[in-house]
Every structure is written in structure tokens, then in C-alpha cells.
Design a protein around this motif. Structure first.
Motif, PDB file in Angstrom:
ATOM      1  N   PRO A   1    -101.640  32.326  24.301  1.00 35.61           N
ATOM      2  CA  PRO A   1    -101.249  32.209  22.892  1.00 35.61           C
ATOM      3  C   PRO A   1     -99.755  32.219  22.656  1.00 35.61           C
ATOM      4  O   PRO A   1     -99.325  31.967  21.525  1.00 35.61           O
ATOM      5  N   GLU A   2     -98.956  32.521  23.673  1.00 37.02           N
ATOM      6  CA  GLU A   2     -97.511  32.534  23.471  1.00 37.02           C
ATOM      7  C   GLU A   2     -96.831  31.283  24.018  1.00 37.02           C
ATOM      8  O   GLU A   2     -95.603  31.247  24.145  1.00 37.02           O
ATOM      9  N   LEU A   3     -97.601  30.223  24.290  1.00 31.18           N
ATOM     10  CA  LEU A   3     -96.983  28.931  24.590  1.00 31.18           C
ATOM     11  C   LEU A   3     -96.275  28.425  23.336  1.00 31.18           C
ATOM     12  O   LEU A   3     -96.788  28.569  22.222  1.00 31.18           O
ATOM     13  N   ARG A   4     -95.104  27.819  23.509  1.00 28.95           N
ATOM     14  CA  ARG A   4     -94.316  27.331  22.383  1.00 28.95           C
ATOM     15  C   ARG A   4     -93.775  25.940  22.683  1.00 28.95           C
ATOM     16  O   ARG A   4     -93.423  25.613  23.818  1.00 28.95           O
ATOM     17  N   GLY A   5     -93.668  25.115  21.653  1.00 31.67           N
ATOM     18  CA  GLY A   5     -93.205  23.745  21.803  1.00 31.67           C
ATOM     19  C   GLY A   5     -91.701  23.620  21.760  1.00 31.67           C
ATOM     20  O   GLY A   5     -91.008  24.430  21.134  1.00 31.67           O
ATOM     21  N   LEU A   6     -91.183  22.556  22.414  1.00 26.46           N
ATOM     22  CA  LEU A   6     -89.754  22.248  22.393  1.00 26.46           C
ATOM     23  C   LEU A   6     -89.507  20.835  21.889  1.00 26.46           C
ATOM     24  O   LEU A   6     -88.968  20.648  20.816  1.00 26.46           O
ATOM     25  N   TRP A   7     -89.862  19.813  22.672  1.00 23.75           N
ATOM     26  CA  TRP A   7     -89.647  18.426  22.249  1.00 23.75           C
ATOM     27  C   TRP A   7     -90.608  17.511  23.005  1.00 23.75           C
ATOM     28  O   TRP A   7     -91.242  17.927  23.963  1.00 23.75           O
ATOM     29  N   VAL A   8     -90.737  16.275  22.552  1.00 24.43           N
ATOM     30  CA  VAL A   8     -91.580  15.288  23.235  1.00 24.43           C
ATOM     31  C   VAL A   8     -90.698  14.195  23.834  1.00 24.43           C
ATOM     32  O   VAL A   8     -89.601  13.932  23.342  1.00 24.43           O
TER      33      VAL A   8
ATOM     34  N   LEU B   1     -95.975  24.659  12.568  1.00 29.15           N
ATOM     35  CA  LEU B   1     -95.155  24.795  13.769  1.00 29.15           C
ATOM     36  C   LEU B   1     -94.315  26.071  13.776  1.00 29.15           C
ATOM     37  O   LEU B   1     -93.602  26.331  14.746  1.00 29.15           O
ATOM     38  N   ILE B   2     -94.382  26.858  12.717  1.00 29.99           N
ATOM     39  CA  ILE B   2     -93.600  28.104  12.669  1.00 29.99           C
ATOM     40  C   ILE B   2     -94.340  29.157  13.494  1.00 29.99           C
ATOM     41  O   ILE B   2     -95.491  29.468  13.224  1.00 29.99           O
TER      42      ILE B   2
ATOM     43  N   ILE C   1     -98.739  22.857  18.811  1.00 29.89           N
ATOM     44  CA  ILE C   1     -98.711  24.311  18.896  1.00 29.89           C
ATOM     45  C   ILE C   1     -97.408  24.785  18.251  1.00 29.89           C
ATOM     46  O   ILE C   1     -96.517  23.974  18.005  1.00 29.89           O
ATOM     47  N   PRO C   2     -97.259  26.064  17.974  1.00 38.11           N
ATOM     48  CA  PRO C   2     -96.006  26.525  17.346  1.00 38.11           C
ATOM     49  C   PRO C   2     -94.785  26.227  18.215  1.00 38.11           C
ATOM     50  O   PRO C   2     -94.859  26.219  19.444  1.00 38.11           O
ATOM     51  N   LEU C   3     -93.671  25.983  17.551  1.00 38.40           N
ATOM     52  CA  LEU C   3     -92.408  25.779  18.248  1.00 38.40           C
ATOM     53  C   LEU C   3     -91.831  27.103  18.731  1.00 38.40           C
ATOM     54  O   LEU C   3     -92.136  28.171  18.186  1.00 38.40           O
ATOM     55  N   HIS C   4     -90.968  27.034  19.736  1.00 36.95           N
ATOM     56  CA  HIS C   4     -90.136  28.179  20.097  1.00 36.95           C
ATOM     57  C   HIS C   4     -89.222  28.463  18.898  1.00 36.95           C
ATOM     58  O   HIS C   4     -88.781  27.546  18.208  1.00 36.95           O
TER      59      HIS C   4
ATOM     60  N   ALA D   1    -104.977  25.123  26.372  1.00 33.77           N
ATOM     61  CA  ALA D   1    -104.531  26.358  27.019  1.00 33.77           C
ATOM     62  C   ALA D   1    -104.087  27.379  25.974  1.00 33.77           C
ATOM     63  O   ALA D   1    -104.398  28.567  26.065  1.00 33.77           O
ATOM     64  N   TYR D   2    -103.353  26.910  24.972  1.00 36.17           N
ATOM     65  CA  TYR D   2    -102.872  27.784  23.899  1.00 36.17           C
ATOM     66  C   TYR D   2    -104.043  28.453  23.168  1.00 36.17           C
ATOM     67  O   TYR D   2    -104.023  29.664  22.896  1.00 36.17           O
ATOM     68  N   LYS D   3    -105.074  27.658  22.883  1.00 40.99           N
ATOM     69  CA  LYS D   3    -106.213  28.160  22.111  1.00 40.99           C
ATOM     70  C   LYS D   3    -107.269  28.835  22.981  1.00 40.99           C
ATOM     71  O   LYS D   3    -108.147  29.534  22.463  1.00 40.99           O
ATOM     72  N   GLY D   4    -107.226  28.614  24.295  1.00 43.90           N
ATOM     73  CA  GLY D   4    -108.244  29.171  25.173  1.00 43.90           C
ATOM     74  C   GLY D   4    -109.588  28.511  24.986  1.00 43.90           C
ATOM     75  O   GLY D   4    -110.640  29.170  24.941  1.00 43.90           O
TER      76      GLY D   4
END
Length: 326
Positions: free
Chosen positions: A104-111, A320-321, A299-302, A91-94
């Protein structure tokens, strides 16, 4: 611009969407009530709310899973959501089913759950490697499942062509028991085999196949959203060390969704108050949640997550930046 279209996905990862204010209720879209991942999400919300005081107030919402969550996030209906890393990356990359609908503005938090994808074969099959599957009857996963799709993609990437035995899970297990098929692929828990495989072991000695470093590189080159994890001797009980794909389940966000302060409060609750999470979802206790998140998020982190992990003394990989911090 965030593309706010309805897009398809597969269940099991967390994300965030637009517009919560500090001390506001944060809507957390999860999955079906009967899912173990709904159970985890409810326990994570409890852990966060207990720890955060009046900084955040997480409200859990049962949804249709990742597909539904991506749609709701895109429409600004929820602030957090559940889905799989393979789905979120695409989804992030399309790409794949998300072609033309990139987020493209999806951001990661934790697993919270790298689910072992076990490649199981009968011990007496003579098959000792992924390459040995060539020309042999093998079920790539339950017919129609995400596991089946990913397994077929991996086999294509390493140019191994089994005689695919397409079947339901029950039929696949019965075929292995009856020696009509050599094995199958089935996702389990965190370093834990699923119940059907444990049941099979009572009837038939099995072997777990591992991927070589070269095979991992070939898969990652073609399908960078597929994750792998190395397991030590007996980390998966009674099996020697091997490298296996994992279906990673975790949390994600939109870049403009929550403030850095809210994200930090959320992660403090997850990391510093593990009790409710482990009680509800024991596999969570096997994680090094911070380091595993940095290893497995693709994907990049928040930006708030970057600040949180750095504050705990961890080095955040350059990949991840997020662009807004560069």
C-alpha cells in the motif's frame, strides 16, 4: 507497515524502495539489457544525473523486470524499479496474483511509455467494432502474454465472446494474412503500431478497432488498472480517431523511500532534460510527460512528485494525493 514479501508482476513501470540518503547513489532496477525499456532507463538516469548536480546520483541496474524489482524493492535492495501500471496497481491493492501481499505504500512518479494496444482486424472482415467480434475468429494476443490476459479480461467485461484463436504472434499474423483469422491484439509503442502489424499492412489492408465510452466504463469498473487513451485522426499514422487500451510504463516509489527533495530533483532531470531520453527512446518525445503522468498514473503519487507537479502549475487530481498529505 510495508509488506516486504516476494511477489509476482509483469515487466514495464518504475517504483522506489527504502532508504537512500541525500547525495547518495540511488539504485534503479530496470529490466533485461536487451529491452528498449532498459535503454530508456539508462537515458533517464543520464538526464537526471546531468541536471541534478550533487542532489542525486542514479545507478542503473539490469534486473529481471517488474517481478524482480518488486521483490528487490520490498527487501530494500534498490530504490527505483521498472514495471507496468496494471501490475503495480494490483500490487498496491493486493489483488489478483498479489492477494495477501499488498504494497500500500507504492507511490507514483512519472510515465515514459503508454504503449498502444492495437486491436487489429482485416479491413474486409466486416468487423467495425469490438461488439462485432462476437462469434468471429480472433487472437486476443500472443499465447501466454500479458496482452493476451488483458484482452481476455476486457472481452469478458464487455460481454463479447469471439471464437478465440490462441496462437503465437507469428501464427496469428500468418492466419490473418491467409484469411483464416480476422485479427489479433498487439501492443506497440506510443501512438505507434508494432513492427509485425506494419509488416502485415504491406500485405493486407487493416482496421483498428476502438472502444466506445460505454465499453471503457464497463472495463474500468471491473478492471480499474486497465488504462485507455484517445487518439486523434492520424495520430496513429493513416488511421482515424479511436480509443484504445494502453499498456502504461512508468515510475513508482514507496512512501518512505526517497525524500521529497530527491524526488523533485529526479523529476526536474526527467522533465527539464529530455534530450538524452528522446535520443535513446524517440517515443518519449511524443509525451506531455507531466500531464500524461497525471492522467495515467493510477496509484497515489510520492509526496515529492505532488509538490513538483504543483510547482509547474498543474492541478493534481485528488485520487493521486497520498494519504500522508491528507
Amino acid at each position: 507497515m510495508i509488506i516486504r514479501n516476494s511477489i509476482a508482476a509483469a515487466c514495464a513501470v518504475f517504483m522506489l524502495a527504502g532508504g537512500a540518503n541525500a547525495a547518495d547513489r540511488i539504485a534503479f532496477g530496470t529490466t533485461a539489457l536487451k529491452s528498449v525499456h532498459y535503454t530508456y532507463a539508462a537515458s533517464a538516469a543520464k538526464a537526471i544525473n546531468e541536471k541534478s548536480g550533487d542532489k542525486v546520483d542514479i545507478t542503473v541496474i539490469s534486473t529481471g523486470g517488474a517481478v524482480d524489482n518488486l521483490k528487490r524493492i520490498g527487501q530494500g535492495q534498490i530504490n527505483m524499479g521498472l514495471g507496468t501500471y496494471a501490475t503495480i496497481y494490483q500490487a498496491y491493492k493486493g489483488i489478483g496474483k498479489f492477494e495477501g501481499n499488498a504494497m500500500p505504500e507504492l507511490r507514483g512518479l512519472w510515465v515514459h511509455a503508454p504503449a498502444l494496444q492495437a486491436w487489429v482486424v482485416r479491413e474486409d472482415s466486416g468487423i467495425k467494432s469490438i461488439s462485432d467480434l462476437a462469434g468471429k475468429e480472433f487472437t486476443p494476443g500472443q499465447r501466454g502474454s500479458a496482452t493476451e490476459q488483458l484482452a481476455i479480461q476486457m472481452l469478458e467485461a464487455v460481454d463479447v465472446k469471439p471464437d478465440l484463436y490462441r496462437a503465437s504472434l507469428a501464427d496469428a499474423v500468418a492466419a490473418v494474412k491467409d484469411n483464416r483469422s480476422n485479427g489479433y491484439v498487439k501492443a506497440g509503442g506510443t501512438a505507434v503500431l508494432d513492427g509485425t502489424t506494419l509488416e502485415l499492412m504491406a500485405f493486407t489492408p487493416i482496421r483498428l478497432l476502438g472502444f466506445t465510452d460505454d465499453e471503457v466504463a464497463k472495463v474500468k469498473e471491473k478492471f480499474p488498472f486497465i488504462n485507455f487513451q484517445k487518439y486523434k485522426d492520424n495520430e496513429v499514422e493513416n488511421f482515424p480517431a479511436f480509443t484504445s487500451p494502453v499498456q502504461v510504463i512508468g515510475q513508482f516509489a514507496l512512501a518512505d523511500s526517497l525524500t521529497d527533495e530527491q524526488v523533485i530533483a529526479i523529476l526536474e532531470g526527467v522533465v527539464d532534460n529530455p534530450g538524452p531520453q528522446v535520443a535513446a527512446f524517440p517515443s518519449f518525445g511524443k509525451l506531455d510527460v507531466m500531464q500524461d503522468s497525471l492522467n495515467l498514473i493510477t496509484i497515489p503519487l510520492h509526496s515529492g512528485a505532488v509538490k513538483f507537479y504543483r510547482s509547474r502549475g498543474l492541478e493534481v487530481p485528488e485520487r493521486l494525493i497520498p494519504p500522508e498529505m491528507k
